[in-house]
Every structure is written in C-alpha cells, then in structure tokens.
Scaffold this active site. Structure first.
Site, PDB file in Angstrom:
ATOM      1  N   ASN A 197       0.822  -1.224   0.000  1.00  0.00           N
ATOM      2  CA  ASN A 197       0.000   0.000   0.000  1.00  0.00           C
ATOM      3  C   ASN A 197       0.854   1.271   0.000  1.00  0.00           C
ATOM      4  OD1 ASN A 197      -2.023  -1.828   0.126  1.00  0.00           O
ATOM      5  ND2 ASN A 197      -2.709  -1.332   2.209  1.00  0.00           N
TER       6      ASN A 197
ATOM      7  N   HIS B  14     -19.027  36.587 -29.245  1.00  0.00           N
ATOM      8  CA  HIS B  14     -20.155  35.808 -29.823  1.00  0.00           C
ATOM      9  C   HIS B  14     -19.811  35.298 -31.223  1.00  0.00           C
ATOM     10  CE1 HIS B  14     -22.602  37.762 -26.631  1.00  0.00           C
ATOM     11  NE2 HIS B  14     -21.924  38.855 -26.973  1.00  0.00           N
TER      12      HIS B  14
ATOM     13  N   SER C 125      -8.186  13.753 -48.246  1.00  0.00           N
ATOM     14  CA  SER C 125      -9.397  12.936 -48.280  1.00  0.00           C
ATOM     15  C   SER C 125      -9.203  11.827 -49.305  1.00  0.00           C
ATOM     16  CB  SER C 125     -10.592  13.810 -48.663  1.00  0.00           C
ATOM     17  OG  SER C 125     -11.603  13.015 -49.238  1.00  0.00           O
TER      18      SER C 125
ATOM     19  N   LYS D 149      -9.151  18.357 -50.986  1.00  0.00           N
ATOM     20  CA  LYS D 149      -9.191  18.574 -49.550  1.00  0.00           C
ATOM     21  C   LYS D 149      -7.827  18.547 -48.872  1.00  0.00           C
ATOM     22  CE  LYS D 149     -12.666  18.189 -47.188  1.00  0.00           C
ATOM     23  NZ  LYS D 149     -13.758  18.130 -46.509  1.00  0.00           N
TER      24      LYS D 149
ATOM     25  N   GLU E 166      -8.398  18.822 -35.046  1.00  0.00           N
ATOM     26  CA  GLU E 166      -9.658  18.153 -34.681  1.00  0.00           C
ATOM     27  C   GLU E 166      -9.423  17.036 -33.678  1.00  0.00           C
ATOM     28  OE1 GLU E 166     -11.714  17.004 -38.304  1.00  0.00           O
ATOM     29  OE2 GLU E 166     -11.357  18.973 -39.150  1.00  0.00           O
TER      30      GLU E 166
END
Ligand code: ARG
Length: 470
Positions: A110, A156, A277, A283, A290
């Site tokens: 422990n 915003h 891609s 792409k 991400e």
C-alpha cells in the site's frame, strides 16, 4: 499465477479472479520507480540496523541487475505476476536467495504503490511542464513577429473590435502560463514521501522516514499513515490541471479550424501537419487540430472517473484505488502527445496577413472607434452610438464600410464628421490607440512580451531540474 501472499490460503485463486485483480499489464509503467523506491528503502533499513550491510549490498546489487536486465531485454516482465511489485520481489529472490526475502521488511504494497505512483507522476509533471514551456516559447515568438498583424477580435463569434495576432496569441500565452504554474503548485503540494506508512498504521520497525524521503528527493515524509496510503488528491489535482490544458488546446484548435476554413482563409497548416481525403482530391483537412479537440473528452473522463472512484471510500487503502492508474497514464500520455503535436503544428503554420486585415476592415470592427471619435468632438456617447448605428446600416445597404464613405455622405449622417475621421477609424489607429496594459496596441504588447520573457527566464522548471521545487 505468482503471488506474494499464499500462506493463508488453501486453494488456488480462480484464474478469472487473478486476471481481474492483476495490475501488472499497466503498473509495469513504473517499474523503474519501484526499483528506485526499493533501493532507498533498503539503504534506510541498513542505516537503521534492520538489515546488515551485506544484505543491503546484495539487495541493491540484485535490484540494479534486474533493472538493467529488463532495460536491455534479458528479462521480461510477464503476466504471471499479480503486479510489478511482485515481479520485482520474486525476481530478486530468485536472483539473490534468502536476502531477497528481507526487501519487504517494514513495508506494505500500500505504501509502496503510493510511492511508485507519486514518483512516476512527479517525473511526468516535469515532462508535461517541459512541453508547455516549448509551447510558451513558440507563442512568445509568434507575439514578437505579429505586433502589426491586424485581425478581427470576436465576441459571440461576431467581429467586434480589431486586435492583432500578437494579442490573440498572447491570450493563449496567459492560459498556458497558468497551466504551467498549476503544475508547479501540484508538484510542491504532492512532494511528500508516503513510504513507511506501511499498510495503514506505520510499522514497529524503527524506520527513518525523513531519511528515505530525502534519498528520493521529497520535501519530507507524509504526516499521517492512513492518509498516506489512501491519498489520491494529487492525481485528481493533476487530472484537473490536465483537463484545463486540454480545454485550452481545444479552444485554440477550434479557432485554427475556423481560421483554416475556406471562408476565413486566415491560416495555412503545413502539409506535414495536414491530411487529405480519400475521395475529394481538393481537400486538406485540419485533422490534428480536430483530434486534439476530440481527445479532450478522454482527459475530462479520467478526472470524473477518479473522482467517482474515490467518493465513497472509507479509510484507508481499498482496492478500488488501483483504478487510478490506467486512466492517469492515459491522460498523461494524451496531454503530452497533444502538446507536442499542437506546438509542432503552430510552428509550421502560415498566416495570411492580408486576409486577416481585410476581414478586420469588413466587419465594422472600427464602429466603437467611430463612436469614440464623435464623443471626442463633444457628442454624448449614447448619441454617438446611435449615429454610428445608422451609419453601419447605411453601409450594409450599400455593401461598403465606414472608411470607404465620402465626407459628404458622412456629414449627411452627422455634421460633426471632419476629414480626420479616416485616420481615426483606420485599422492601425484603432489598434494602436489601445495602450493600457493588456491591450493590443504594440507599445502595450511589447511591455507584456518583456514581462513574459522574464517569466520564461526565471522558469520554475529550471529549478525543478534539481528536484527542489518549493
Ligand atoms: N496493485 C495495487 C494498486 O495498484 C497495489 C497495492 C495492493 N495492495 C493490496 N492491499 N492489495 O493499488
């Protein structure tokens, strides 16, 4: 199945139970710390007259031999052992015989596991802080290079007032600086040695816990043996700090993803840090940003998981606590990986200064400054706000911006406008007039950069090299 505790049992453990209970598949991560802790323990036992010098020498030699053999691939850590502690002890006994059986004198698994986990995470804190340091230096360089790279500042996610890329990067500098300081605090708070706490109530052997603590670079021994074996606060604090680091990285990634979109085109991620891609040839995707954003969830998960594991546990040690390991290891590895990748991506990123400035001009980010201009000429701010509101509407109808209107058009809306309005609402003026400390004006930014350079030079990490963080 190789266990340390057969004596009291008359039957073999069920194999499924053994597998369920075992932790060697993951706690081998702190194999080296286990050896380091054991060496300190026996050195102390000998100093206290609990082991003879020759016993100590045999054990230390055996342990260093095991360490070397594992490192060099001559000895394998196998799953037949319950945990890394059992592996080390069994290997020691088979290597040096009788003396090896004395290693565990005055110690329990422990306090041993509490020590190993602390030693391991303490080292990892330094390594994570090192990754943050690299990111901070990258951000600082980015700030120095972009004092006049104008861009829209948002609230915003709507264009609000112009700022600079230096200012934007500086916001993240402050976040990661706090992250580094949080790690420093955690390090200092956790740096007390649990070894000698035994199973929960200390031991009857005359251990010198102060000595063991100092051998292992701790400030001193922990002061309550029950708390020592059941404290996982430092891991919860660390997971919380790691979650905050991921939250910061994730916010920055989100912005880079937006900046990298076709619509914004503020940045170009280097080919080495983007992916394509399989179907769409045009792409170039920001996968790294991400993925870093995506991995944030598993670090938060680790924090909530450990908090939940701990919430109902009575004192002192309970086996539930073994659950602290896999999730902490995963969170540490995830954060280190994400920090390194993010920094690499940032270093190679190109900024499209032209697109950023055009975007700042197009979104009426100078509207507040136009209102301030009128206020400077004696118009009460509320009226100025109203006038500029009408002016913006006028521009929207004609798909233009304030600075592109003729003085006649401006005067038709308010006679207070004069020829000096154009300079007053230029991007440069809007930014450069903001000179309070913390604002984007380049003189203010330069002062902040100076303060932060000094912070980097006095970095706590430099002192931590000597493992003496206070
Ligand atoms: N593998 C255990 C853990 O990680 C080690 C401590 C075992 N102690 C015990 N009393 N079973 O927590």
């Amino acid at each position: 199945m190789a266990q340390l505790w057969g004596g009291r049992f008359t039957k073999e453990t069920d194999q499924l139970v053994f597998n369920f209970n075992a932790s060697i598949s993951f706690d081998q991560k702190f194999f080296e710390e286990d050896i380091e802790g054991s060496i300190a323990h026996v050195v102390m036992l000998e100093k206290q007259g609990i082991l003879t010098e020759s016993e100590k020498n045999a054990i230390v030699k055996g342990l260093t031999g095991i360490r070397q053999d594992v490192q060099e691939g001559r000895l394998n850590i196998t799953q037949e052992y319950e945990d890394i502690h059992s592996f080390v002890e069994a290997s020691l006994i088979s290597r040096i015989g009788e003396a090896g059986k004395k290693l565990h004198t005055g110690r329990s698994r422990n306090d041993q596991v509490a020590l190993d986990m602390k030693l391991y995470t303490r080292g990892e804190i330094i390594s994570i802080a090192g990754e943050i340091e690299e990111l901070l230096l990258t951000l600082l360089a980015m700030m120095e290079d972009n004092l006049e790279t104008y861009m829209p500042g948002f609230t915003h996610l709507q264009k609000a007032q112009p700022v600079t890329l230096a200012h934007h990067a500086g916001a993240y500098f402050e976040m990661f600086k706090r992250d580094s300081l949080r790690l420093k605090d955690i390090y200092a708070r956790m740096n007390y040695c649990p070894l000698g706490a035994g199973a929960l109530a200390g031991t009857t052997y005359p251990l010198d816990r102060v000595y063991t603590a100092s051998l292992l670079g701790f400030e001193g021994p922990t002061l309550n043996s029950m708390d020592s074996v059941s404290d996982r606060d430092y891991l919860i604090e660390l997971l919380s700090a790691l979650s905050t680091i991921m939250m910061h990285l994730s916010r920055f990634c989100e912005e880079i993803i937006i900046w990298n979109s076709n619509e914004y085109g503020f940045v170009e991620i280097d080919d080495t840090y983007s992916t394509g891609s399989s179907i769409m040839p045009q792409k170039k995707n920001p996968d790294i940003a991400e993925l870093v954003r995506g991995k944030t969830g598993r670090v938060y998960g680790a924090l909530i998981s450990l908090l939940t594991t701990m919430k109902g546990l009575p004192l002192a040690y309970n086996k539930d606590m073994q659950e602290d390991k896999e999730l902490t290891f995963d969170a540490i590895d995830t954060v280190k990986g994400c920090l390194a990748l993010f920094t690499g991506m940032l270093k190679g990123m190109k900024f499209n200064r032209e697109a950023m400035a055009v975007s700042a001009m197009k979104g009426f980010t100078n509207a507040t400054d136009a209102a301030d201009y009128l206020t400077g000429k004696g118009v009460p701010f509320r009226d100025a706000h109203e006038i500029i509101g009408r002016l913006v509407l006028y521009c929207i109808d004609r798909d233009t911006c304030i600075e592109a209107l003729s003085l006649e058009e401006l005067k038709a809306i308010s006679p207070v406008f004069e020829g000096d309005i154009y300079d007053a609402v230029s991007l440069k003026t809007c930014v450069e007039k903001r000179l309070t400390i913390g604002a984007p004006g380049s003189a203010a930014m330069q002062e902040v950069i100076r303060i932060n350079r000094e912070f980097m030079e006095k970095s706590w990490l430099k002192q931590a090299d000597k493992e003496t963080v206070k």
